[in-house]
Design an enzyme around this catalytic site. Sequence first.
Site, PDB file in Angstrom:
ATOM      1  N   SER A 131       0.817  -1.216   0.000  1.00 13.58           N
ATOM      2  CA  SER A 131       0.000   0.000   0.000  1.00 13.58           C
ATOM      3  C   SER A 131       0.854   1.271   0.000  1.00 13.58           C
ATOM      4  O   SER A 131       0.491   2.265  -0.621  1.00 13.58           O
ATOM      5  CB  SER A 131      -0.954  -0.009   1.198  1.00 13.58           C
ATOM      6  OG  SER A 131      -0.252  -0.245   2.395  1.00 13.58           O
ATOM      7  N   ALA A 182       8.121  -1.647   3.956  1.00 11.22           N
ATOM      8  CA  ALA A 182       8.642  -2.746   4.776  1.00 11.22           C
ATOM      9  C   ALA A 182       7.611  -3.043   5.858  1.00 11.22           C
ATOM     10  O   ALA A 182       6.731  -2.223   6.146  1.00 11.22           O
ATOM     11  CB  ALA A 182       9.970  -2.359   5.411  1.00 11.22           C
ATOM     12  N   GLU A 242      11.151  -8.645  -4.702  1.00 11.07           N
ATOM     13  CA  GLU A 242      11.650  -7.431  -4.029  1.00 11.07           C
ATOM     14  C   GLU A 242      13.148  -7.552  -3.759  1.00 11.07           C
ATOM     15  O   GLU A 242      13.905  -6.591  -3.921  1.00 11.07           O
ATOM     16  CB  GLU A 242      10.884  -7.206  -2.725  1.00 11.07           C
ATOM     17  CG  GLU A 242       9.438  -6.790  -2.963  1.00 11.07           C
ATOM     18  CD  GLU A 242       8.586  -6.724  -1.720  1.00 11.07           C
ATOM     19  OE1 GLU A 242       7.519  -6.108  -1.781  1.00 11.07           O
ATOM     20  OE2 GLU A 242       8.972  -7.293  -0.680  1.00 11.07           O
TER      21      GLU A 242
HETATM   22  C1  5RP Z   1       5.328  -6.734   0.239  1.00 11.80           C
HETATM   23  C2  5RP Z   1       6.143  -5.959   1.212  1.00 11.80           C
HETATM   24  C3  5RP Z   1       5.639  -4.624   1.621  1.00 11.80           C
HETATM   25  O1  5RP Z   1       6.632  -3.679   1.399  1.00 11.80           O
HETATM   26  C4  5RP Z   1       5.296  -4.664   3.086  1.00 11.80           C
HETATM   27  O2  5RP Z   1       4.407  -5.733   3.338  1.00 11.80           O
HETATM   28  C5  5RP Z   1       4.675  -3.346   3.550  1.00 11.80           C
HETATM   29  O3  5RP Z   1       3.405  -3.207   2.975  1.00 11.80           O
HETATM   30  P1  5RP Z   1       2.510  -1.937   3.216  1.00 11.80           P
HETATM   31  O4  5RP Z   1       3.185  -0.788   2.548  1.00 11.80           O
HETATM   32  O5  5RP Z   1       1.187  -2.280   2.563  1.00 11.80           O
HETATM   33  O6  5RP Z   1       2.362  -1.713   4.695  1.00 11.80           O
HETATM   34  O7  5RP Z   1       7.188  -6.377   1.658  1.00 11.80           O
HETATM   35  O8  5RP Z   1       5.840  -8.024   0.048  1.00 11.80           O
END
Ligand code: 5RP
Length: 218
Positions: A30, A83, A103
């Site tokens: 997000s 993250a 990633e």
């Molecule tokens: C996806 C990730 C995202 O960067 C992590 O889950 C953070 O997500 P968000 O920005 O929705 O909080 O590692 O694999």
Amino acid sequence: MTQDELKKAVGWSALKYVKPDSLVGVGTGSTATHFIDALATIKGQIKGTVSSSDASTQKLKSYGIPVLDCNEVDSLDVYVDGADEINHHMQMIKGGGAALTREKIVSALAKQFICIVDESKVVDVLGKFPLPIEVIPMARSYVARELFKLGGKPIYRQGVVTDNGNVILDVHDLIIAKPIELENRINNIPGVVTVGLFANKGADIALIGTSIGVKEMK
Ligand code: 5RP
């Protein structure tokens, strides 16, 4: 401010790290989606992007932002991604969105990793967020038993298949005192594709969304 407003603020603040004519690695989640919205406003000024997931690729393409195949580029000027946790040594847990393998590949190509998070993600010790591990399906039970031996409680993320056709184990109850050691150890378990610990190669800069503005950590 809501958590999403903080994510939006950091997503947009990452734009200043994107230089004209650069190749940009784009993360998933997000917060990264807010960054894509921001990137769309300067799409004519960059060479192109490499994406870390099908979802981000779709979003980038919907804006008409060029998406290159990873194999077409030698390196990226910058990689911008969120993250799940980041510590003060710039080491991270990632993979909440199941995109950890791509990633890690895209971040490996980047000269600079800009991590964009809201303040709730900054921790002293990694491990409260369950550590995602992408695993070859036939090795799931074997890898889970090995992770038990390391002191964690792996839970199979039901119904999730990664963009690479694999499954995810989320490891609960790990106190990650030595992130590099643990990353190397888990990487050595046969059947593990990627561990969501980004410790050997962490972020270079973290942009942290707080109620009083975006802070920078190096
Ligand atoms: C996806 C990730 C995202 O960067 C992590 O889950 C953070 O997500 P968000 O920005 O929705 O909080 O590692 O694999």
